[in-house]
Each structure stands twice: as structure tokens, then as C-alpha cells.
Design a protein around this motif. Structure first.
Motif, PDB file in Angstrom:
ATOM      1  N   MET A  94      -6.640 -28.366 -39.235  1.00  0.00           N
ATOM      2  CA  MET A  94      -5.542 -27.875 -37.841  1.00  0.00           C
ATOM      3  C   MET A  94      -5.943 -27.882 -36.469  1.00  0.00           C
ATOM      4  O   MET A  94      -5.043 -27.875 -35.754  1.00  0.00           O
ATOM      5  CB  MET A  94      -3.791 -27.169 -39.069  1.00  0.00           C
ATOM      6  N   LYS A  95      -6.586 -26.285 -36.588  1.00  0.00           N
ATOM      7  CA  LYS A  95      -6.689 -26.236 -35.590  1.00  0.00           C
ATOM      8  C   LYS A  95      -7.336 -27.236 -34.616  1.00  0.00           C
ATOM      9  O   LYS A  95      -6.980 -27.287 -33.075  1.00  0.00           O
ATOM     10  CB  LYS A  95      -8.848 -25.150 -35.656  1.00  0.00           C
TER      11      LYS A  95
ATOM     12  N   VAL B 190      -4.110 -28.847 -32.575  1.00  0.00           N
ATOM     13  CA  VAL B 190      -3.717 -27.844 -31.921  1.00  0.00           C
ATOM     14  C   VAL B 190      -4.504 -28.208 -30.492  1.00  0.00           C
ATOM     15  O   VAL B 190      -3.944 -28.357 -29.183  1.00  0.00           O
ATOM     16  CB  VAL B 190      -4.152 -26.522 -32.556  1.00  0.00           C
TER      17      VAL B 190
ATOM     18  N   LYS C  75      -3.966 -31.441 -29.339  1.00  0.00           N
ATOM     19  CA  LYS C  75      -2.422 -31.187 -28.482  1.00  0.00           C
ATOM     20  C   LYS C  75      -2.141 -30.378 -26.859  1.00  0.00           C
ATOM     21  O   LYS C  75      -1.787 -31.180 -26.355  1.00  0.00           O
ATOM     22  CB  LYS C  75      -1.179 -30.313 -29.564  1.00  0.00           C
TER      23      LYS C  75
ATOM     24  N   GLN D 108       4.783 -22.425 -29.405  1.00  0.00           N
ATOM     25  CA  GLN D 108       5.052 -20.935 -29.716  1.00  0.00           C
ATOM     26  C   GLN D 108       4.671 -19.990 -29.745  1.00  0.00           C
ATOM     27  O   GLN D 108       3.286 -19.710 -29.929  1.00  0.00           O
ATOM     28  CB  GLN D 108       5.544 -21.935 -31.150  1.00  0.00           C
TER      29      GLN D 108
ATOM     30  N   PRO E 196       4.143 -15.994 -32.272  1.00  0.00           N
ATOM     31  CA  PRO E 196       4.395 -16.048 -33.791  1.00  0.00           C
ATOM     32  C   PRO E 196       5.732 -14.705 -33.711  1.00  0.00           C
ATOM     33  O   PRO E 196       6.642 -15.265 -35.028  1.00  0.00           O
ATOM     34  CB  PRO E 196       3.388 -15.097 -34.188  1.00  0.00           C
TER      35      PRO E 196
ATOM     36  N   ASN F 188      -0.939 -13.377 -29.462  1.00  0.00           N
ATOM     37  CA  ASN F 188       0.632 -13.248 -28.871  1.00  0.00           C
ATOM     38  C   ASN F 188       1.113 -13.553 -27.547  1.00  0.00           C
ATOM     39  O   ASN F 188       1.959 -13.100 -27.397  1.00  0.00           O
ATOM     40  CB  ASN F 188       1.256 -12.594 -29.925  1.00  0.00           C
TER      41      ASN F 188
ATOM     42  N   ASP G 201      -7.229 -20.395 -28.370  1.00  0.00           N
ATOM     43  CA  ASP G 201      -7.691 -20.031 -30.426  1.00  0.00           C
ATOM     44  C   ASP G 201      -6.919 -18.764 -30.382  1.00  0.00           C
ATOM     45  O   ASP G 201      -6.683 -18.627 -32.038  1.00  0.00           O
ATOM     46  CB  ASP G 201      -8.856 -20.958 -31.118  1.00  0.00           C
TER      47      ASP G 201
ATOM     48  N   ASN H 199      -2.650 -16.457 -31.597  1.00  0.00           N
ATOM     49  CA  ASN H 199      -1.975 -16.248 -33.104  1.00  0.00           C
ATOM     50  C   ASN H 199      -1.053 -17.119 -32.347  1.00  0.00           C
ATOM     51  O   ASN H 199       0.094 -17.827 -32.727  1.00  0.00           O
ATOM     52  CB  ASN H 199      -1.635 -15.169 -33.215  1.00  0.00           C
TER      53      ASN H 199
ATOM     54  N   LYS I 234       1.178 -21.218 -30.979  1.00  0.00           N
ATOM     55  CA  LYS I 234       0.777 -22.687 -31.316  1.00  0.00           C
ATOM     56  C   LYS I 234       0.997 -23.499 -30.587  1.00  0.00           C
ATOM     57  O   LYS I 234       1.928 -23.338 -30.032  1.00  0.00           O
ATOM     58  CB  LYS I 234       1.572 -23.006 -32.453  1.00  0.00           C
TER      59      LYS I 234
ATOM     60  N   SER J 151       1.983 -27.775 -29.246  1.00  0.00           N
ATOM     61  CA  SER J 151       2.646 -28.688 -29.413  1.00  0.00           C
ATOM     62  C   SER J 151       2.784 -29.384 -28.428  1.00  0.00           C
ATOM     63  O   SER J 151       2.243 -29.059 -27.498  1.00  0.00           O
ATOM     64  CB  SER J 151       4.588 -28.201 -29.690  1.00  0.00           C
TER      65      SER J 151
END
Length: 181
Positions: free
Chosen positions: A21-22, A25, A28, A64, A66, A136, A172, A175, A177, A179
Motif C-alpha cells: 500500500m505504501k 500511495v 499516486k 485525506q 486522519p 497529520n 510517508d 499519516n 493518505k 489519493s
């Protein structure tokens, strides 16, 4: 001949789908970055501050947090009146699909943790070290070299055009995300 190519493509597709997943990301992030870099020359030739705030607005659409809320708070560190005006104009005209954007000027680097995004103008770039790495929070700067010194995104000028660089390792660790949609 053809069977060999089909097998290789099938193996390639399997390898691609097994990425972590990393890695997805990061891919993306790079796709978004490429989109912005390719679209930069076609942007209106407004002030560089207006162009940078447009980039920042677009970043809000692809990230996004958290602690998702209906407000994205952008903190502007320092007292750069021109960039503040550009950010206020952008915030008044733009919204994301689910969030209102507010811009707050602040002077104490310790307050940076109170924002989803922190923008550090070149005139206050020495404060990056005091802001430090944040969870964040996306930290954005605008001075050559700061992308390597802890900023998540750093604006640079190449051949008279505004570009940005992404510190993948720093992003990274936030925290957040990213998209690709």
C-alpha cells in the motif's frame, strides 16, 4: 514470440498488483505531482503567490487527513501580507467536495500542529526547523533546498515556472493518505 510476451505481461501484472500500500500511495503522489507539473505552464499568468495557492488548493483535493472534518485549516507561518492575501482570496473562492478552507496566520512555530497544512513563506523559511516533523500535517515551503530539510512539499522555480518537489519520506511519516483520484 507472442506467447512469451503474453506470459511476461501476465507476470508483470501480477507483480504490479502485489505492491504494498505504501508503494501505491507513493505512485499516486507522483501521478498527482506529474499532473500538476504538466498543468503548470497552462495556468493563468497571475502572480506566483496565486499560482502557489492554486497548487495548495489542489493538494487539499488529493489528501485525506486522519482527523477528517468539514474544515481544512491552513496555517500561514509569519507575516507575509502578499501570500496571506492570495490564500484568503483562494479560500473565499474555493472549497473541496466536503470541506471549507480557512486560512489562519500565526507566528509561533509550536502552533503548527493545530493545522492540517502549514505554509512557510520564503521570508520565514528559517522556522522550518522549529516546526519540526509533524504527524497529520502537510508542511509546505518555498525555498530551494527545504524539500530535503524536512518540508513535505517545496515550491521551486525552474526556467521561470513554478514547480514543486515532494519529500516522499516526509510525506510517508505524516499519516496522511494521498489519493490519485
Amino acid at each position: 514470440g507472442l506467447n512469451y510476451i503474453t506470459v511476461k505481461m501476465s507476470t508483470f501484472a501480477q507483480d504490479l498488483t502485489t505492491k504494498t500500500m505504501k508503494t501505491q500511495v507513493l505512485l499516486k503522489v507522483w501521478m498527482v505531482a506529474l499532473l500538476f507539473v504538466l498543468s503548470a505552464p497552462s495556468m493563468a499568468q497571475g502572480s506566483s503567490d496565486q499560482v502557489k495557492t492554486l497548487f495548495v488548493f489542489n493538494f487539499t483535493r488529493y489528501i485525506q487527513w486522519p482527523d477528517a472534518s468539514n474544515e481544512i485549516k491552513i496555517g500561514l507561518l509569519g507575516n507575509d501580507a502578499e501570500i496571506l492575501k492570495a490564500f484568503e482570496t483562494m479560500a473565499a473562492k474555493k472549497t473541496t467536495a466536503s470541506s471549507k478552507i480557512t486560512v489562519v496566520q500565526f507566528s509561533n512555530p509550536a502552533e503548527a500542529k493545530n493545522f492540517q497544512m502549514v505554509y512557510i513563506p520564503e521570508s520565514n523559511s528559517d522556522a522550518l526547523a522549529a516546526v519540526g516533523p509533524l504527524k497529520n500535517t502537510l508542511v509546505i515551503t518555498e525555498k530551494d533546498g527545504l524539500g530535503k530539510k524536512g518540508s513535505c512539499i517545496n515550491f521551486i522555480t525552474e526556467n521561470g515556472k513554478i514547480r514543486f518537489e515532494i519529500n516522499k519520506a516526509r510525506v510517508d511519516n505524516t499519516n496522511l493518505k494521498v489519493s490519485g483520484q
